[in-house]
Design an enzyme around this catalytic site. Sequence first.
Site, mmCIF file in Angstrom:
data_model
loop_
_atom_site.group_PDB
_atom_site.id
_atom_site.type_symbol
_atom_site.label_atom_id
_atom_site.label_comp_id
_atom_site.label_asym_id
_atom_site.label_seq_id
_atom_site.Cartn_x
_atom_site.Cartn_y
_atom_site.Cartn_z
ATOM 1 N N LYS A 72 0.882 -1.171 0.000
ATOM 2 C CA LYS A 72 0.000 0.000 0.000
ATOM 3 C C LYS A 72 0.914 1.215 0.000
ATOM 4 O O LYS A 72 1.651 1.449 0.967
ATOM 5 C CB LYS A 72 -0.901 -0.004 1.232
ATOM 6 C CG LYS A 72 -1.859 1.182 1.255
ATOM 7 C CD LYS A 72 -2.704 1.197 2.529
ATOM 8 C CE LYS A 72 -3.359 2.559 2.697
ATOM 9 N NZ LYS A 72 -3.776 2.795 4.067
ATOM 10 N N GLY A 74 -8.222 8.929 10.049
ATOM 11 C CA GLY A 74 -8.504 9.011 11.476
ATOM 12 C C GLY A 74 -9.574 10.007 11.882
ATOM 13 O O GLY A 74 -9.902 10.111 13.053
ATOM 14 N N ASN A 115 -9.620 1.145 9.811
ATOM 15 C CA ASN A 115 -8.656 0.970 10.898
ATOM 16 C C ASN A 115 -9.124 1.680 12.158
ATOM 17 O O ASN A 115 -9.594 1.060 13.100
ATOM 18 C CB ASN A 115 -7.267 1.474 10.465
ATOM 19 C CG ASN A 115 -6.201 1.203 11.518
ATOM 20 O OD1 ASN A 115 -6.473 0.791 12.636
ATOM 21 N ND2 ASN A 115 -4.962 1.421 11.171
ATOM 22 N N SER A 116 -9.073 3.031 12.141
ATOM 23 C CA SER A 116 -9.371 3.783 13.373
ATOM 24 C C SER A 116 -10.729 3.422 13.951
ATOM 25 O O SER A 116 -10.886 3.300 15.173
ATOM 26 C CB SER A 116 -9.334 5.288 13.093
ATOM 27 O OG SER A 116 -8.058 5.678 12.658
#
Lengths: 387, 258
Positions: free
Chosen positions: B100, B161, B209-210
């Site tokens: 990535k 995020g 993710n977050s």
Amino acid sequence: MNADYATGGTSAPPVIRGPRESIPAWIDPSPWLALARGATLTDARRALDSAQPGEAEFAALLSSAAGGLLEEMALRARDLTRRHFGNTVSLYVPLYLSDFCSGGCVYCGFASDRPQSRRKLGKEELIRELDALKGMGFEEILLLTGERTPQAGLAYLRDGVAEAARRFAAVTVEAFPMLTEEYRALVDAGAIGVTIYQETYEPVQYEQLHRWGPKRDFANRLDTPTRVLEGGMRMAGMGTLLGLSDPLVDTISLYRHAMHLRRRYWQSGVSLSFPRVCPQEGGYVPPFPVSDRYLAQIIFAFRICMPDVPLVLSTREAPGFRDGMAGVGINKMSIASRTTVGGYGQPAESPDGQFHVNDDRDIETFCAMLKGKGLEPVFKNWDKVYR
Amino acid sequence: MNGDLKLKLGGQEFASRLIVGTGKFSSVEVMLEAIKASGAELVTVALRRFNRERPSDDLMAPLARLGVTLIPNTSGARNAEEAIRAAMLGRELSGSSFVKVEIHPNPHHLMPDPIETYEASRVLAKEGFIVLPYMPADPVLAKRLEDAGCAAVMPLGSAIGTGHGLSTAEMVKLIIADSGIPVIVDAGIRSPSEAAAAMEMGCSAVLVNSAIAAAGIPAAMASAFAAAVNAGYSARQAGIMSRCDHAVATSPLTNFLS
């Protein structure tokens, strides 16, 4: 009304009056001091609730009135810290390479008029110290010296950086102000960041505290973080030594200075530390003592207004305070620190550290505390490949 | 749109269309539980969190033991040159050809640099990597990256995020409409409903993710995201009715004419 800086006191701290002509307009705290000194609870609440807090909100959050909102500030600071840095705290360790110093800082245990014997790490000692720290699991190391001396100048520091860079993922430096090309030489040797504290943004107080040596040059010091970033460092660590001057002046100036640098050097970062001066060899008593409560308020204000900037807390602070701030504003901490030259390679502790370590816990104890708070200690958060 | 049941990336097939990131978790154990609960087969991990010398601080080895396919990411790189070096090292250490490409030089908003991202992706695709570039939601850049040999494009929903969701939705739709490779929304997704919306829109997968790491119970949230991604994908496959500005009766008024 002045903020209640010291524990329990309500009396106004002494006001330092002096020219600020030597401070650039983009650092000068003057536009915000009246607000910081006179903010009402309503002002403080509006600042706390602001979706995009800026300079005015920062000033209001430093006010006495905002002290009444400390728990709410802590909640917002914690949420922002966890949003930007996750449930993690990055760890680093300092290594003092030398305590030779040309500076005459009134407040410092390494000042050149202190009677102690001076030393620096020789090559073999340095390798032993680095290997000991590596063996403890650290991957980020901060190398420190005093002000520039013939014994510990650029060449010595550059060699130390190169040696550390062979072992550690991240090497940073806290030493003396340098020229841009000197910083570039340290980047080439493997350093990724430099910490340089302004100590205080009050020119008159600065002059009184720095009695001799090149550090007397206020403007040169003020320009140093610019040269750090101009020289290619990824991170400029900044801070003031809280206790030396009116903390409103110093924190607002620091905020403005940091904001200026991040706008100008958009591919680099700033990080902020919050050292508090404590009584040292020489018996210096800080004229503007900052209480635990006010230090927490300062850190929360920075987190709320600079949510993505790394905020660092060292072992100058006591375990209880550090535990409380971990993940609640603070996202990076040192541990197992010694403030003497070397000291990791052999267990004996010498008494002549730069400052007293208030948190002398070992790594395992400290990590267990972090884990108990739902925070993951992170040792490696960088890689040599990015040099 | 990718009409297959399985996600095809770089010649490999994956049953799960949820890709999970590994930053910000409160412990490795919590992270592993969440990944298991997510059913994700593809997991991103930052090269800078590989720590071969302190196993308790290492993310790569425990993920490898889990049997997932690792996508090392180049987070920390400021330019193409650094990202390429990081990708090479990531492949050497992880054994995975996936990368990535993450080049976000401004530490304050972490927006991807389109110029450096393009350059790194172009070189890495030639080097045989399965390249997944994290990119601004720009339809032109997406086609350029496809032409450069990327296996998928990963436009951002919003800043990393932030949890601001699919703030780039209109641009992502344009990217999907023209793309010959999978489109994977990466960054900004806060809740399972947003992941479902991305899948309904036609994304081939989403990366989260977050939103999982910061959840009260990460494993439970991971499971919720898995369900939402499946629901969104199934809905898209089933054919979502189009919107109409006026009421359309289920018993049309003109029946009498037939």
